[in-house]
Design a protein around this motif. Sequence first.
Motif, PDB file in Angstrom:
ATOM      1  N   GLN A 267      89.556  25.514  22.917  1.00  0.00           N
ATOM      2  CA  GLN A 267      89.990  26.227  24.114  1.00  0.00           C
ATOM      3  C   GLN A 267      91.289  26.963  23.838  1.00  0.00           C
ATOM      4  OE1 GLN A 267      91.456  23.132  27.135  1.00  0.00           O
ATOM      5  NE2 GLN A 267      90.278  21.881  25.704  1.00  0.00           N
ATOM      6  N   PRO A 268      91.642  27.924  24.692  1.00  0.00           N
ATOM      7  CA  PRO A 268      92.881  28.674  24.459  1.00  0.00           C
ATOM      8  C   PRO A 268      94.098  27.759  24.437  1.00  0.00           C
ATOM      9  CG  PRO A 268      91.530  29.749  26.123  1.00  0.00           C
ATOM     10  CD  PRO A 268      90.897  28.419  25.861  1.00  0.00           C
ATOM     11  N   TYR A 269      95.084  28.152  23.639  1.00  0.00           N
ATOM     12  CA  TYR A 269      96.339  27.410  23.554  1.00  0.00           C
ATOM     13  C   TYR A 269      97.302  28.039  24.547  1.00  0.00           C
ATOM     14  CZ  TYR A 269      99.636  24.271  21.302  1.00  0.00           C
ATOM     15  OH  TYR A 269     100.515  23.251  21.051  1.00  0.00           O
ATOM     16  N   THR A 270      97.555  27.376  25.647  1.00  0.00           N
ATOM     17  CA  THR A 270      98.282  27.977  26.759  1.00  0.00           C
ATOM     18  C   THR A 270      99.782  28.066  26.497  1.00  0.00           C
ATOM     19  OG1 THR A 270      98.671  25.880  27.896  1.00  0.00           O
ATOM     20  CG2 THR A 270      96.573  27.005  28.357  1.00  0.00           C
ATOM     21  N   ARG A 271     100.410  28.961  27.228  1.00  0.00           N
ATOM     22  CA  ARG A 271     101.863  29.100  27.133  1.00  0.00           C
ATOM     23  C   ARG A 271     102.558  27.790  27.528  1.00  0.00           C
ATOM     24  NH1 ARG A 271     105.416  33.388  26.997  1.00  0.00           N
ATOM     25  NH2 ARG A 271     103.647  34.845  27.222  1.00  0.00           N
ATOM     26  N   GLU A 272     102.090  27.154  28.592  1.00  0.00           N
ATOM     27  CA  GLU A 272     102.706  25.904  29.032  1.00  0.00           C
ATOM     28  C   GLU A 272     102.604  24.836  27.945  1.00  0.00           C
ATOM     29  OE1 GLU A 272     102.583  22.734  32.772  1.00  0.00           O
ATOM     30  OE2 GLU A 272     100.914  24.132  32.458  1.00  0.00           O
ATOM     31  N   ARG A 273     101.428  24.759  27.323  1.00  0.00           N
ATOM     32  CA  ARG A 273     101.275  23.759  26.268  1.00  0.00           C
ATOM     33  C   ARG A 273     102.191  24.066  25.094  1.00  0.00           C
ATOM     34  NH1 ARG A 273      97.430  19.871  25.684  1.00  0.00           N
ATOM     35  NH2 ARG A 273      97.657  18.750  23.717  1.00  0.00           N
ATOM     36  N   PHE A 274     102.276  25.343  24.725  1.00  0.00           N
ATOM     37  CA  PHE A 274     103.178  25.707  23.639  1.00  0.00           C
ATOM     38  C   PHE A 274     104.610  25.297  23.964  1.00  0.00           C
ATOM     39  CE2 PHE A 274     106.420  28.635  22.136  1.00  0.00           C
ATOM     40  CZ  PHE A 274     106.310  28.458  20.767  1.00  0.00           C
ATOM     41  N   GLU A 275     105.067  25.653  25.139  1.00  0.00           N
ATOM     42  CA  GLU A 275     106.461  25.378  25.490  1.00  0.00           C
ATOM     43  C   GLU A 275     106.761  23.885  25.493  1.00  0.00           C
ATOM     44  OE1 GLU A 275     106.900  27.477  29.155  1.00  0.00           O
ATOM     45  OE2 GLU A 275     107.173  29.427  28.170  1.00  0.00           O
ATOM     46  N   THR A 296     103.920  32.897  17.824  1.00  0.00           N
ATOM     47  CA  THR A 296     103.323  31.670  17.283  1.00  0.00           C
ATOM     48  C   THR A 296     101.868  31.495  17.674  1.00  0.00           C
ATOM     49  OG1 THR A 296     105.516  30.627  17.503  1.00  0.00           O
ATOM     50  CG2 THR A 296     103.662  29.173  17.047  1.00  0.00           C
ATOM     51  N   VAL A 297     101.484  31.991  18.837  1.00  0.00           N
ATOM     52  CA  VAL A 297     100.141  31.764  19.392  1.00  0.00           C
ATOM     53  C   VAL A 297      99.405  33.090  19.531  1.00  0.00           C
ATOM     54  CG1 VAL A 297      98.843  30.854  21.353  1.00  0.00           C
ATOM     55  CG2 VAL A 297     100.954  29.717  20.609  1.00  0.00           C
ATOM     56  N   ASP A 298      98.086  33.065  19.251  1.00  0.00           N
ATOM     57  CA  ASP A 298      97.253  34.250  19.456  1.00  0.00           C
ATOM     58  C   ASP A 298      95.870  33.796  19.931  1.00  0.00           C
ATOM     59  OD1 ASP A 298      95.754  36.579  19.341  1.00  0.00           O
ATOM     60  OD2 ASP A 298      96.718  37.293  17.512  1.00  0.00           O
ATOM     61  N   ASN A 299      95.622  33.962  21.219  1.00  0.00           N
ATOM     62  CA  ASN A 299      94.340  33.538  21.795  1.00  0.00           C
ATOM     63  C   ASN A 299      93.308  34.656  21.744  1.00  0.00           C
ATOM     64  OD1 ASN A 299      94.945  30.794  22.672  1.00  0.00           O
ATOM     65  ND2 ASN A 299      96.328  31.726  24.163  1.00  0.00           N
ATOM     66  N   ARG A 300      93.267  35.392  20.635  1.00  0.00           N
ATOM     67  CA  ARG A 300      92.391  36.562  20.546  1.00  0.00           C
ATOM     68  C   ARG A 300      90.904  36.226  20.653  1.00  0.00           C
ATOM     69  NH1 ARG A 300      95.033  35.933  15.573  1.00  0.00           N
ATOM     70  NH2 ARG A 300      93.715  35.456  13.755  1.00  0.00           N
ATOM     71  N   ALA A 301      90.533  34.985  20.419  1.00  0.00           N
ATOM     72  CA  ALA A 301      89.118  34.616  20.551  1.00  0.00           C
ATOM     73  C   ALA A 301      88.640  34.701  21.987  1.00  0.00           C
ATOM     74  CB  ALA A 301      88.900  33.205  20.017  1.00  0.00           C
ATOM     75  N   TRP A 302      89.566  34.684  22.940  1.00  0.00           N
ATOM     76  CA  TRP A 302      89.183  34.691  24.352  1.00  0.00           C
ATOM     77  C   TRP A 302      89.555  36.012  25.039  1.00  0.00           C
ATOM     78  CZ3 TRP A 302      90.790  30.325  21.816  1.00  0.00           C
ATOM     79  CH2 TRP A 302      89.890  29.242  21.822  1.00  0.00           C
ATOM     80  N   GLU A 303      89.944  37.001  24.282  1.00  0.00           N
ATOM     81  CA  GLU A 303      90.347  38.286  24.871  1.00  0.00           C
ATOM     82  C   GLU A 303      89.197  39.283  24.872  1.00  0.00           C
ATOM     83  OE1 GLU A 303      93.700  39.400  22.511  1.00  0.00           O
ATOM     84  OE2 GLU A 303      95.046  37.957  23.489  1.00  0.00           O
TER      85      GLU A 303
END
Length: 303
Positions: A267-275, A296-303
Amino acid sequence: MSPETRTKPQVAIMNAVHDLPVLVARDMGFFRDEGLDLEFVTTPGMSQVTSTHAVKFDSVFDRPLDSVYNEGGIDCYRMCEWGIMKRAVEANAQGLRGRKIVALGASMSKFAIVVAGNSRLYEPEMLKDQPIAVTPNNGSEFTTLKMMEGFLAPEHVKRVNVGSMLKRIEAVRDGRVAAASLVEPWISVAQKWGLRILIESHSTRSEAAGDDLDGPTLARMFRAQARAVELLDRDPTPFIHYLVSETGGLLEPHELQAWRLLHAAPQPYTRERFEDTYAWTVKWNMTVPGATFENTVDNRAWE
């Protein structure tokens, strides 16, 4: 082979506890069903009884999987969430091949801290200033900290490196360390040998990939893993041989406690989870400050 001349994406396979959905998707043809032609590159891991490589303290980027990635030999890999965080944050700072967190991974299987069967340690706080065997800067260390921080101040959580999962169990058995952090199949081996679990917790994994793996390709890879997760949720039995084989005969298939295995679709790696996760990692001095979600994060699979 250089990245410019490769014809297919190269995907790492290391410890089965991290990579079981990938192995299942490969074996069942789920990647092929998505139109993917992948090359699978096996690298040594600390769960494998045959692994003889030494973990280096100076830099995680000298370790086998990281060295292969840095040289362009793999394009995508997964390991514990915090290990991926450290590598994604620090690679650019060290001038190494870049990588981004591209998903919260599919494996959520447990870690456990074990002690000897006759140990007089009965609760986590009794490990104050006692050596706990881990792999530095990898999931076993991070999850040990996660499990212990509710009981002890950071300066009293003592971690040491004695080698592979098997070496850790032997060190606990022989009284050379007080405890060890393990994943399956080694938790089951430890219990078979009479060691006792002090505390255990599920542990998240993440996926990392270079910029040359495009979003649609990653999306297809993650859909294939999601199908594998559905299969594993129904019955992991046909696939536990991957875990059992890592013990080199120390465990029979029926002795693996497969209930500890847990998987979920990437699943996408959310901003909240990153922070939250990044702040926690920096707090424990496990990576450097200054990174951002954007670099650091790139959720390109869901864009």
